[in-house]
Motif scaffolding. Structure first.
Motif, PDB file in Angstrom:
ATOM      1  N   ILE A   1       0.818  -1.220   0.000  1.00 56.99           N
ATOM      2  CA  ILE A   1       0.000   0.000   0.000  1.00 56.99           C
ATOM      3  C   ILE A   1       0.847   1.264   0.000  1.00 56.99           C
ATOM      4  O   ILE A   1       0.362   2.326  -0.360  1.00 56.99           O
ATOM      5  CB  ILE A   1      -1.006   0.018   1.174  1.00 56.99           C
ATOM      6  CG1 ILE A   1      -0.306   0.031   2.520  1.00 56.99           C
ATOM      7  CG2 ILE A   1      -1.966  -1.134   1.070  1.00 56.99           C
ATOM      8  CD1 ILE A   1      -1.239   0.202   3.702  1.00 56.99           C
ATOM      9  N   ARG A   2       2.113   1.170   0.371  1.00 59.58           N
ATOM     10  CA  ARG A   2       2.992   2.340   0.371  1.00 59.58           C
ATOM     11  C   ARG A   2       3.822   2.473  -0.902  1.00 59.58           C
ATOM     12  O   ARG A   2       4.616   3.397  -1.023  1.00 59.58           O
ATOM     13  CB  ARG A   2       3.930   2.280   1.570  1.00 59.58           C
ATOM     14  CG  ARG A   2       3.213   2.491   2.872  1.00 59.58           C
ATOM     15  CD  ARG A   2       4.169   2.540   4.000  1.00 59.58           C
ATOM     16  NE  ARG A   2       3.463   2.891   5.225  1.00 59.58           N
ATOM     17  CZ  ARG A   2       4.060   3.145   6.359  1.00 59.58           C
ATOM     18  NH1 ARG A   2       5.370   3.091   6.444  1.00 59.58           N
ATOM     19  NH2 ARG A   2       3.358   3.449   7.413  1.00 59.58           N
ATOM     20  N   LEU A   3       3.647   1.565  -1.827  1.00 62.17           N
ATOM     21  CA  LEU A   3       4.440   1.565  -3.051  1.00 62.17           C
ATOM     22  C   LEU A   3       4.163   2.825  -3.874  1.00 62.17           C
ATOM     23  O   LEU A   3       3.008   3.189  -4.109  1.00 62.17           O
ATOM     24  CB  LEU A   3       4.101   0.320  -3.880  1.00 62.17           C
ATOM     25  CG  LEU A   3       4.908   0.105  -5.141  1.00 62.17           C
ATOM     26  CD1 LEU A   3       6.335  -0.282  -4.760  1.00 62.17           C
ATOM     27  CD2 LEU A   3       4.292  -0.993  -5.971  1.00 62.17           C
ATOM     28  N   ASP A   4       5.220   3.471  -4.315  1.00 61.99           N
ATOM     29  CA  ASP A   4       5.102   4.649  -5.163  1.00 61.99           C
ATOM     30  C   ASP A   4       4.999   4.160  -6.613  1.00 61.99           C
ATOM     31  O   ASP A   4       5.900   3.485  -7.103  1.00 61.99           O
ATOM     32  CB  ASP A   4       6.325   5.543  -4.978  1.00 61.99           C
ATOM     33  CG  ASP A   4       6.231   6.836  -5.765  1.00 61.99           C
ATOM     34  OD1 ASP A   4       5.117   7.198  -6.209  1.00 61.99           O
ATOM     35  OD2 ASP A   4       7.273   7.486  -5.928  1.00 61.99           O
ATOM     36  N   PRO A   5       3.913   4.484  -7.318  1.00 62.29           N
ATOM     37  CA  PRO A   5       3.729   3.934  -8.656  1.00 62.29           C
ATOM     38  C   PRO A   5       4.669   4.514  -9.718  1.00 62.29           C
ATOM     39  O   PRO A   5       4.972   3.850 -10.708  1.00 62.29           O
ATOM     40  CB  PRO A   5       2.277   4.264  -8.985  1.00 62.29           C
ATOM     41  CG  PRO A   5       1.915   5.407  -8.117  1.00 62.29           C
ATOM     42  CD  PRO A   5       2.759   5.276  -6.883  1.00 62.29           C
ATOM     43  N   ALA A   6       5.141   5.728  -9.537  1.00 58.75           N
ATOM     44  CA  ALA A   6       5.957   6.377 -10.574  1.00 58.75           C
ATOM     45  C   ALA A   6       7.227   5.584 -10.907  1.00 58.75           C
ATOM     46  O   ALA A   6       7.481   5.300 -12.091  1.00 58.75           O
ATOM     47  CB  ALA A   6       6.289   7.804 -10.170  1.00 58.75           C
ATOM     48  N   PRO A   7       8.066   5.205  -9.940  1.00 59.20           N
ATOM     49  CA  PRO A   7       9.270   4.441 -10.298  1.00 59.20           C
ATOM     50  C   PRO A   7       8.948   3.085 -10.923  1.00 59.20           C
ATOM     51  O   PRO A   7       9.669   2.619 -11.808  1.00 59.20           O
ATOM     52  CB  PRO A   7       9.995   4.246  -8.963  1.00 59.20           C
ATOM     53  CG  PRO A   7       9.434   5.233  -8.032  1.00 59.20           C
ATOM     54  CD  PRO A   7       8.054   5.541  -8.515  1.00 59.20           C
ATOM     55  N   VAL A   8       7.850   2.488 -10.502  1.00 59.08           N
ATOM     56  CA  VAL A   8       7.474   1.190 -11.065  1.00 59.08           C
ATOM     57  C   VAL A   8       7.116   1.344 -12.540  1.00 59.08           C
ATOM     58  O   VAL A   8       7.562   0.568 -13.393  1.00 59.08           O
ATOM     59  CB  VAL A   8       6.291   0.570 -10.283  1.00 59.08           C
ATOM     60  CG1 VAL A   8       5.787  -0.693 -10.955  1.00 59.08           C
ATOM     61  CG2 VAL A   8       6.687   0.284  -8.845  1.00 59.08           C
ATOM     62  N   LEU A   9       6.312   2.356 -12.842  1.00 59.04           N
ATOM     63  CA  LEU A   9       5.885   2.559 -14.228  1.00 59.04           C
ATOM     64  C   LEU A   9       7.021   3.030 -15.126  1.00 59.04           C
ATOM     65  O   LEU A   9       7.006   2.787 -16.328  1.00 59.04           O
ATOM     66  CB  LEU A   9       4.713   3.540 -14.272  1.00 59.04           C
ATOM     67  CG  LEU A   9       3.431   3.045 -13.591  1.00 59.04           C
ATOM     68  CD1 LEU A   9       2.363   4.112 -13.617  1.00 59.04           C
ATOM     69  CD2 LEU A   9       2.938   1.756 -14.221  1.00 59.04           C
ATOM     70  N   ARG A  10       8.010   3.708 -14.559  1.00 58.36           N
ATOM     71  CA  ARG A  10       9.179   4.116 -15.344  1.00 58.36           C
ATOM     72  C   ARG A  10      10.157   2.959 -15.539  1.00 58.36           C
ATOM     73  O   ARG A  10      11.136   3.095 -16.254  1.00 58.36           O
ATOM     74  CB  ARG A  10       9.902   5.274 -14.644  1.00 58.36           C
ATOM     75  CG  ARG A  10       9.192   6.598 -14.779  1.00 58.36           C
ATOM     76  CD  ARG A  10      10.088   7.751 -14.359  1.00 58.36           C
ATOM     77  NE  ARG A  10      10.632   7.579 -13.019  1.00 58.36           N
ATOM     78  CZ  ARG A  10      10.202   8.210 -11.929  1.00 58.36           C
ATOM     79  NH1 ARG A  10       9.201   9.052 -12.034  1.00 58.36           N
ATOM     80  NH2 ARG A  10      10.755   8.012 -10.764  1.00 58.36           N
ATOM     81  N   GLY A  11       9.909   1.856 -14.843  1.00 59.81           N
ATOM     82  CA  GLY A  11      10.795   0.702 -14.966  1.00 59.81           C
ATOM     83  C   GLY A  11      12.030   0.805 -14.096  1.00 59.81           C
ATOM     84  O   GLY A  11      13.032   0.142 -14.355  1.00 59.81           O
ATOM     85  N   GLU A  12      11.979   1.632 -13.080  1.00 63.18           N
ATOM     86  CA  GLU A  12      13.136   1.815 -12.220  1.00 63.18           C
ATOM     87  C   GLU A  12      13.226   0.758 -11.130  1.00 63.18           C
ATOM     88  O   GLU A  12      14.191   0.717 -10.388  1.00 63.18           O
ATOM     89  CB  GLU A  12      13.120   3.209 -11.611  1.00 63.18           C
ATOM     90  CG  GLU A  12      13.317   4.283 -12.660  1.00 63.18           C
ATOM     91  CD  GLU A  12      13.209   5.687 -12.097  1.00 63.18           C
ATOM     92  OE1 GLU A  12      13.009   5.832 -10.869  1.00 63.18           O
ATOM     93  OE2 GLU A  12      13.307   6.631 -12.887  1.00 63.18           O
ATOM     94  N   TYR A  13      12.194  -0.078 -11.016  1.00 62.18           N
ATOM     95  CA  TYR A  13      12.268  -1.218 -10.114  1.00 62.18           C
ATOM     96  C   TYR A  13      12.845  -2.356 -10.933  1.00 62.18           C
ATOM     97  O   TYR A  13      12.369  -2.662 -12.015  1.00 62.18           O
ATOM     98  CB  TYR A  13      10.873  -1.619  -9.614  1.00 62.18           C
ATOM     99  CG  TYR A  13      10.490  -0.967  -8.314  1.00 62.18           C
ATOM    100  CD1 TYR A  13      10.320   0.405  -8.228  1.00 62.18           C
ATOM    101  CD2 TYR A  13      10.301  -1.724  -7.169  1.00 62.18           C
ATOM    102  CE1 TYR A  13       9.966   1.004  -7.042  1.00 62.18           C
ATOM    103  CE2 TYR A  13       9.937  -1.131  -5.980  1.00 62.18           C
ATOM    104  CZ  TYR A  13       9.770   0.230  -5.927  1.00 62.18           C
ATOM    105  OH  TYR A  13       9.412   0.830  -4.749  1.00 62.18           O
ATOM    106  N   LYS A  14      13.879  -2.976 -10.453  1.00 59.74           N
ATOM    107  CA  LYS A  14      14.475  -4.071 -11.209  1.00 59.74           C
ATOM    108  C   LYS A  14      14.666  -5.266 -10.295  1.00 59.74           C
ATOM    109  O   LYS A  14      14.763  -5.138  -9.077  1.00 59.74           O
ATOM    110  CB  LYS A  14      15.797  -3.646 -11.814  1.00 59.74           C
ATOM    111  CG  LYS A  14      16.811  -3.172 -10.798  1.00 59.74           C
ATOM    112  CD  LYS A  14      18.067  -2.692 -11.458  1.00 59.74           C
ATOM    113  CE  LYS A  14      18.980  -2.148 -10.350  1.00 59.74           C
ATOM    114  NZ  LYS A  14      20.147  -1.518 -10.840  1.00 59.74           N
TER     115      LYS A  14
END
Length: 180
Positions: free
Chosen positions: A150-163
């Motif tokens: 629930i605390r996940l920030d969607p912006a880095p995920v959608l930019r593909g910065e989560y690897k």
């Protein structure tokens, strides 16, 4: 009672004579200790189950980070994201609790008939207790992964910065986590 046991000892010297009260008290102490041991084993089993749920829920959150990011980017509130994951955990808990109840009942009947010659009676009141306990363990085990979801920030995920990165680097590493 003491005088009667003394008289019996005198009459039957080769027989050990003890008042029934002493026997009952010693058996009661043994049963109390066995009961305490069973409660301790039960508590440890529930703790192990909560840890297993936490590991499973954590893996689910890690694997579905992209979905969580997309849901949050599209406006899903924290409550909805949390309810989705907690609902999945409760469904698994209810399924596991039902199967566990059925297997436990079958084993109790088998052991009861083989060891004591009597089959235990079916107690329907235990099913809701087992299911409630399973849901409680699932809830407690899911709290940390749920908080992360629930605390996940969607912006880095959608930019593909989560690897995906290996937690234990090596030639045959199969354990991964998400990193920014």
């Amino acid at each position: 009672i003491a005088s009667i046991s003394r008289q019996m000892k005198e009459q039957f010297p080769s027989v050990e004579v003890r008042p029934i009260r002493q026997v009952a008290e010693s058996e009661g102490r043994i049963l109390t200790r066995v009961g305490s041991l069973m409660w301790l084993v039960t508590a440890m089993a529930l703790l192990a189950a909560a840890l297993a749920v936490a590991a499973t829920a954590g893996t689910t959150v890690l694997e579905r980070t992209g979905e969580i990011g997309l849901m949050k980017a599209l406006g899903a509130p924290r409550l909805m994201v949390g309810a989705l994951f907690l609902g999945e955990q409760w469904l698994l808990a209810l399924l596991g609790g039902t199967v566990g109840y059925a297997v436990g009942l079958g084993l109790a009947r088998l052991l009861g008939e083989r060891v004591f010659g009597v089959s235990p009676e079916l107690r329907w009141i235990l099913l809701p207790v087992v299911l409630g306990l399973a849901a409680l363990v699932a809830t407690l085990g899911s709290l940390a992964p749920l908080r992360r979801a629930i605390r996940l920030d969607p912006a880095p995920v959608l930019r593909g910065e989560y690897k995906r990165v290996a937690l234990f680097p090596g030639k045959d590493s199969h354990v991964f986590a998400w990193a920014m």
